[in-house]
Design an enzyme around this catalytic site. Structure first.
Site, PDB file in Angstrom:
ATOM      1  NE  ARG A   1      -4.299  -1.348   0.117  1.00  0.00           N
ATOM      2  CZ  ARG A   1      -4.455  -2.396  -0.701  1.00  0.00           C
ATOM      3  NH1 ARG A   1      -3.537  -2.714  -1.581  1.00  0.00           N
ATOM      4  NH2 ARG A   1      -5.559  -3.128  -0.646  1.00  0.00           N
TER       5      ARG A   1
ATOM      6  CD  GLU B   1      -3.369   3.355  -5.141  1.00  0.00           C
ATOM      7  OE1 GLU B   1      -4.404   2.712  -5.393  1.00  0.00           O
ATOM      8  OE2 GLU B   1      -2.330   2.834  -4.724  1.00  0.00           O
TER       9      GLU B   1
ATOM     10  CG  HIS C   1      -3.629  -0.585  -6.774  1.00  0.00           C
ATOM     11  ND1 HIS C   1      -3.973   0.019  -5.583  1.00  0.00           N
ATOM     12  CD2 HIS C   1      -3.598  -1.909  -6.500  1.00  0.00           C
ATOM     13  CE1 HIS C   1      -4.151  -0.897  -4.643  1.00  0.00           C
ATOM     14  NE2 HIS C   1      -3.934  -2.093  -5.184  1.00  0.00           N
TER      15      HIS C   1
END
Ligand SMILES: NC(=O)C1=CN([C@@H]2O[C@H](COP(=O)(O)OP(=O)(O)OC[C@H]3O[C@@H](n4cnc5c(N)ncnc54)[C@H](OP(=O)(O)O)[C@@H]3O)[C@@H](O)[C@H]2O)C=CC1
Ligand SMILES: O=CC(=O)O
Length: 343
Positions: A247, A276, A295
């Site tokens: 993360r 994000e 991601h």
């Protein structure tokens, strides 16, 4: 009998949506709007999500922080099913207090995410993106020289922070495929990985000092937030590369940008970011010694489908009063909310 209501706040494959629709009325909430960079659009989508949850038995989705404000009126909600293994978008203790079951999707994405970690390692070490861009821009006019050379991955030392399912799958690739020495750090020893891959458990400081590739695969919790900051980056070797597919907030990004700009570490391969989507003008999107991915750790057709199926199975099992396969807050099972179909 009135059907159950399930809020769907992520686009799902058609077959998974059809399966859920056999059991419940589906209430879609525009997923894209929830992630809009326009605050008014995102706020309106959050308000719509709160309204939908207020009248729902279950919800399925991902990447949205489900906080107390969103749950304030969700008195009927019995289960939240996240299409992810990470559960950092939820307050597990609060959900348990409320009697809401939280399910997630471990295992089905482990190997795919480990592949993505290796893609980041290879791309960063061999400067794959930068060199491909050279050709795309028509700048390959002579044999490349030392200024463009990369570094080896094989037979180097990898340090894995967060030695769970994905961390161990990375270790298997590293040790058995690439002949790498595996170091790891984590709350408990993993003897089977020590015997199968020669992995050695060390303290974080020793891992940072010895690893050529530092790979973060720990969950984001209050204890792991910013676990890699200026002091930790300073312990890394100048030739080392940081890989983060855990993360974004595991790393203090301000400190990382400074270390990368000043050449205190060689580079970084990042699949996750504190914010994000990562804004296009963010330093991490622009630095030449960073390979940045949006991601995509688990983003293959097969794996995203398997995750959606698993999340739907978990959701339906919980709504049926059964024990779902993957419960993130098992303490809730003793005190879960009953699901009653309105008549
Ligand atoms: N980029 C992407 O697309 C993806 C990212 N992820 C991320 O990867 C994470 C890990 O997934 P997965 O491997 O399945 O999860 P696991 O729970 O199997 O592994 C996480 C490991 O990290 C350990 N850990 C916890 N705290 C620390 C700490 N302070 N220092 C070092 N290790 C720690 C855990 O130990 P213990 O169990 O003893 O607490 C556990 O062994 C997810 O939480 C998610 O954030 C996952 C999938 C895809
Ligand atoms: O980041 C992805 C996840 O499944 O967690």
């Amino acid at each position: 009998m009135k059907p159950l209501r399930i809020v769907v706040y992520k686009a799902l494959p058609a077959d998974v949506e059809a399966r859920l629709a056999e059991h419940a009325e589906l209430v879609p909430v525009a997923a894209d709007a929830l992630h809009s960079s326009d605050a008014r659009t995102a706020d309106a989508a959050r308000a719509a999500l709160a309204d939908a949850l207020a009248d729902a038995d279950g919800a399925i989705g991902s990447s949205v922080t489900i906080d107390a404000a969103l749950l304030a009126r969700a008195t009927r909600l019995a289960v939240l099913s996240t299409v992810s293994v990470g559960v950092d978008k939820f307050d597990l203790d609060d959900l348990t207090r409320r009697g809401i079951v939280l399910t997630h999707t471990p295992d089905v994405l482990t190997e795919t995410t480990a592949d993505a970690v290796f893609a980041l390692m290879l791309a960063s070490a061999r400067r794959v993106v930068e060199m491909a861009e050279l050709i795309r821009q028509g700048r390959w006019q002579a044999s490349i020289g030392p200024a463009q050379y990369g570094v080896d991955v094989h037979h180097k030392t990898i340090g894995i922070v967060g030695f769970g399912r994905i961390g161990q799958a990375v270790a298997r690739r590293a040790a058995l495929g690439f002949g790498m020495q595996v170091l790891y750090t984590g709350p408990r020893p993993v003897p089977q990985a020590e015997s199968a891959y020669g992995a050695v458990r060390v303290e974080l400081d020793a891992l940072l000092a010895r690893a050529d590739f530092v790979c973060l695969q720990a969950p984001l919790t209050p204890a792991t937030r910013h676990m890699i900051g200026a002091a930790e980056l300073a312990r890394m070797k100048p030739e080392a590369i940081l890989i983060n597919a855990g993360r974004g907030a595991l790393v203090d990004e301000t400190a990382l940008v400074a270390a990368l700009r000043e050449g205190r570490i060689r580079g970084a391969g990042l699949d996750v970011f504190e914010t994000e989507p990562l804004p296009g003008d963010a330093p991490l999107a622009r630095l030449p010694n960073v390979v940045a991915l949006p991601h995509i750790g688990s983003a293959t057709l097969d794996t995203r489908h398997a995750m959606a199926r698993n999340a739907a199975d978990n959701l339906l099992a919980a709504l049926d009063g059964a024990r779902p396969q993957n419960v993130a807050n098992p303490a809730v099972l003793a005190r879960r909310r009953p699901v009653t179909r309105a008549r």
